[in-house]
Scaffold this motif. Structure first.
Motif: not given
Length: 80
Positions: A1-8, A12-18, A62-66, A71-78
């Motif tokens: 599974m692969e997810i791309k985040f633009r603008g991050l 910072l993604l590494a910090e979120y995963l930690v 299953p752990a990766a999908a969850r 991570l998607r929720r954590k990376a949302m920015r308003g």
């Protein structure tokens, strides 16, 4: 599974995963309970703009999908 985040940035993604229970295993690899992730970053061009695009690749399971959903929720920015 692969997810791309633009603008991050990758760091910072590494910090979120930690924060989500991961442990860094080098500059671009992390692992946690039942998952492993690899991070990479590149610059993409959108018209006149250049943005960071960080990619997270999770091992399937299953752990990766969850974790990907958390991570998607954590990376949302308003805006604001």
């Amino acid at each position: 599974m692969e997810i791309k985040f633009r603008g991050l940035p990758q760091w910072l993604l590494a910090e979120y995963l930690v924060e989500l229970g991961g442990v860094a295993d080098g500059d671009s690899q992390l692992q946690g309970a039942g998952w492993q992730a690899r991070l990479s970053q590149q610059t993409v061009r959108l018209g006149a703009f250049e943005l960071n695009e960080a990619t997270v690749r999770f091992d399937a399971g299953p752990a990766a999908a969850r974790l990907a959903e958390m991570l998607r929720r954590k990376a949302m920015r308003g805006g604001g």
